[in-house]
Structure formats: C-alpha cells, structure tokens
Design a protein around this motif. Structure first.
Motif, PDB file in Angstrom:
ATOM      1  N   GLY A 151       0.732  -1.220  -0.039  1.00 34.41           N
ATOM      2  CA  GLY A 151      -0.051  -0.054   0.056  1.00 34.41           C
ATOM      3  C   GLY A 151       0.687   1.162  -0.031  1.00 34.41           C
ATOM      4  N   SER A 152       0.156   2.314   0.100  1.00 36.19           N
ATOM      5  CA  SER A 152       0.872   3.620   0.296  1.00 36.19           C
ATOM      6  C   SER A 152       0.358   4.493   1.158  1.00 36.19           C
ATOM      7  N   GLY A 153       0.711   5.676   1.398  1.00 37.05           N
ATOM      8  CA  GLY A 153       0.123   6.815   1.971  1.00 37.05           C
ATOM      9  C   GLY A 153       0.018   6.490   3.490  1.00 37.05           C
ATOM     10  N   VAL A 154      -1.070   7.351   4.095  1.00 39.13           N
ATOM     11  CA  VAL A 154      -1.088   7.411   5.355  1.00 39.13           C
ATOM     12  C   VAL A 154      -1.096   6.145   6.273  1.00 39.13           C
ATOM     13  N   VAL A 155      -1.844   5.211   5.870  1.00 42.65           N
ATOM     14  CA  VAL A 155      -1.826   3.703   6.393  1.00 42.65           C
ATOM     15  C   VAL A 155      -0.763   3.023   6.397  1.00 42.65           C
ATOM     16  N   LEU A 156       0.286   3.202   5.028  1.00 43.49           N
ATOM     17  CA  LEU A 156       1.690   2.640   5.230  1.00 43.49           C
ATOM     18  C   LEU A 156       2.315   3.506   6.247  1.00 43.49           C
ATOM     19  N   GLU A 157       2.460   4.684   6.291  1.00 42.85           N
ATOM     20  CA  GLU A 157       2.993   5.400   7.324  1.00 42.85           C
ATOM     21  C   GLU A 157       2.819   5.295   8.727  1.00 42.85           C
ATOM     22  N   ALA A 158       1.552   5.032   9.084  1.00 43.30           N
ATOM     23  CA  ALA A 158       1.224   4.475  10.389  1.00 43.30           C
ATOM     24  C   ALA A 158       1.719   3.050  10.851  1.00 43.30           C
ATOM     25  N   ILE A 159       1.769   2.116   9.902  1.00 42.99           N
ATOM     26  CA  ILE A 159       2.465   0.874  10.303  1.00 42.99           C
ATOM     27  C   ILE A 159       4.102   1.002  10.198  1.00 42.99           C
ATOM     28  N   LYS A 160       4.473   1.935   9.593  1.00 48.08           N
ATOM     29  CA  LYS A 160       6.080   2.033   9.655  1.00 48.08           C
ATOM     30  C   LYS A 160       6.221   2.748  10.900  1.00 48.08           C
ATOM     31  N   ALA A 161       5.511   3.544  11.505  1.00 45.40           N
ATOM     32  CA  ALA A 161       5.549   4.200  12.656  1.00 45.40           C
ATOM     33  C   ALA A 161       5.587   3.452  13.917  1.00 45.40           C
ATOM     34  N   LEU A 162       4.704   2.350  13.813  1.00 45.09           N
ATOM     35  CA  LEU A 162       4.726   1.308  14.602  1.00 45.09           C
ATOM     36  C   LEU A 162       5.834   0.460  14.829  1.00 45.09           C
ATOM     37  N   HIS A 163       6.358   0.192  13.713  1.00 38.11           N
ATOM     38  CA  HIS A 163       7.846  -0.631  13.715  1.00 38.11           C
ATOM     39  C   HIS A 163       8.597   0.162  14.093  1.00 38.11           C
ATOM     40  N   LYS A 164       8.683   1.601  13.855  1.00 38.09           N
ATOM     41  CA  LYS A 164       9.910   2.413  14.499  1.00 38.09           C
ATOM     42  C   LYS A 164       9.821   2.525  15.926  1.00 38.09           C
ATOM     43  N   ARG A 165       8.517   2.578  16.635  1.00 37.85           N
ATOM     44  CA  ARG A 165       8.174   2.506  17.834  1.00 37.85           C
ATOM     45  C   ARG A 165       8.881   1.169  18.620  1.00 37.85           C
ATOM     46  N   TYR A 166       8.301   0.092  17.802  1.00 35.73           N
ATOM     47  CA  TYR A 166       8.920  -1.253  18.641  1.00 35.73           C
ATOM     48  C   TYR A 166      10.127  -1.373  18.668  1.00 35.73           C
ATOM     49  N   ASN A 167      11.065  -0.825  17.529  1.00 35.81           N
ATOM     50  CA  ASN A 167      12.563  -1.136  17.605  1.00 35.81           C
ATOM     51  C   ASN A 167      13.228   0.134  18.015  1.00 35.81           C
TER      52      ASN A 167
END
Length: 169
Positions: A151-167
């Motif tokens: 995907g792309s856009g806001v939803v993709l950025e949301a999952i990337k942000a969650l992975h960043k938080r986890y890591n």
C-alpha cells in the motif's frame, strides 16, 4: 493490474485500505502488549470480517504470527471452498513460514500493507537487529492466488511508525 506470470495485483482499493486500517489497529494492540506490530484479518466472500489476530511472539513464542493463527482458524472453521473465497488482509507481507501456511491452508487472495522488502529496509533504517531469515516475496511461495500490495500513503506511514516505535523501545 494482474499478470499471469506472478498472479499479482498491485493496486489497492478503497475497501482494501479500510480492512488494512483494522489490521493496523490490531498491530497497535500487539505493540501495546509488548509484541511486534503485526495484525491480520480474514474477510469472507460476503465482505464480512470472520476472524482477527495479532502478533503474539513475545506473549507466546516466535512462531505466533497472526497469519499462522488465521490459517489454523480457517482450517478448523471453513470448508475448502470457503477458504478459497476468503481474503487475508495483513499489515506486512507474509514471511516464508506464513506464506507457506497460507498456501497449504488454501486461503484465497492476500492483501498486504507493507512488503517484506520494505520491512527489511525499515529494520536497517531503525538500526534494529537483522531478521534470522531471508525475506522472500509471497508470490515466490504461494501459487495461483491474487496478491495485492504494498500500500501507500497514511496507512503505510502508520504501520512504519509502529515498527519504528517497537524497534526504539
């Protein structure tokens, strides 16, 4: 656009994004419980969500991926024909283990938000530990199903942000 060679469709619809937003919410639930941020759902031919799962690798074991849980659920609760007409939506493209489970369970289409390649790039960007496996595109493992993503856009950025938080915790 579907190609015979890869059985892949690249464009996600508005409906796909609505289901992927639910997957992101499940991924956030996983993260808030101390697990890696992955979430998945099964949607039947009537467009009803019939099962949900989130990552539980820290709560249970390293094999407790939501896609595995949903593959088991589908085998226990759906006929072969029902499984073939069921779509799995997930925040991240399947790892090889989950792709194999999807294929062996004969679940229908796969729609993912972020690709395995993107996850690998994100982990490197975040300075996270390298995964113990090679990320392989799901289309290289699962035969004869339509695969849509990333995907792309806001939803993709949301999952990337969650992975960043986890890591970074």
């Amino acid at each position: 656009m579907k190609t015979e060679e890869t059985d892949t469709i690249s464009e996600l619809s508005f409906k796909d994004y609505k289901y992927l937003e639910i997957c992101v919410a499940l991924a956030e639930d996983a993260l808030n419980a101390g697990d890696e941020p992955f979430g998945s759902i099964l949607v039947n031919a009537k467009n009803e969500i019939i099962a949900t799962a989130r990552n539980k690798v820290n709560a249970e074991n390293v094999l407790s991926h939501p896609e595995i849980e949903l593959a088991y659920w589908a085998l226990e609760n759906l006929s072969t024909e029902e499984r073939k007409s069921t779509t799995m939506y997930t925040t991240g493209e399947h790892c090889p283990m989950c792709a194999a489970a999807h294929g062996w369970a004969e679940i229908g289409p796969l729609v993912y938000l972020s690709s395995a390649e993107q996850l690998g790039e994100w982990l490197q960007e975040f300075g996270a530990n390298e995964a113990p496996i090679h990320f392989v595109a799901s289309r290289e493992i699962i035969k004869h199903i339509d695969i849509k993503g990333p995907g792309s856009g806001v939803v993709l950025e949301a999952i990337k942000a969650l992975h960043k938080r986890y890591n970074s915790e």
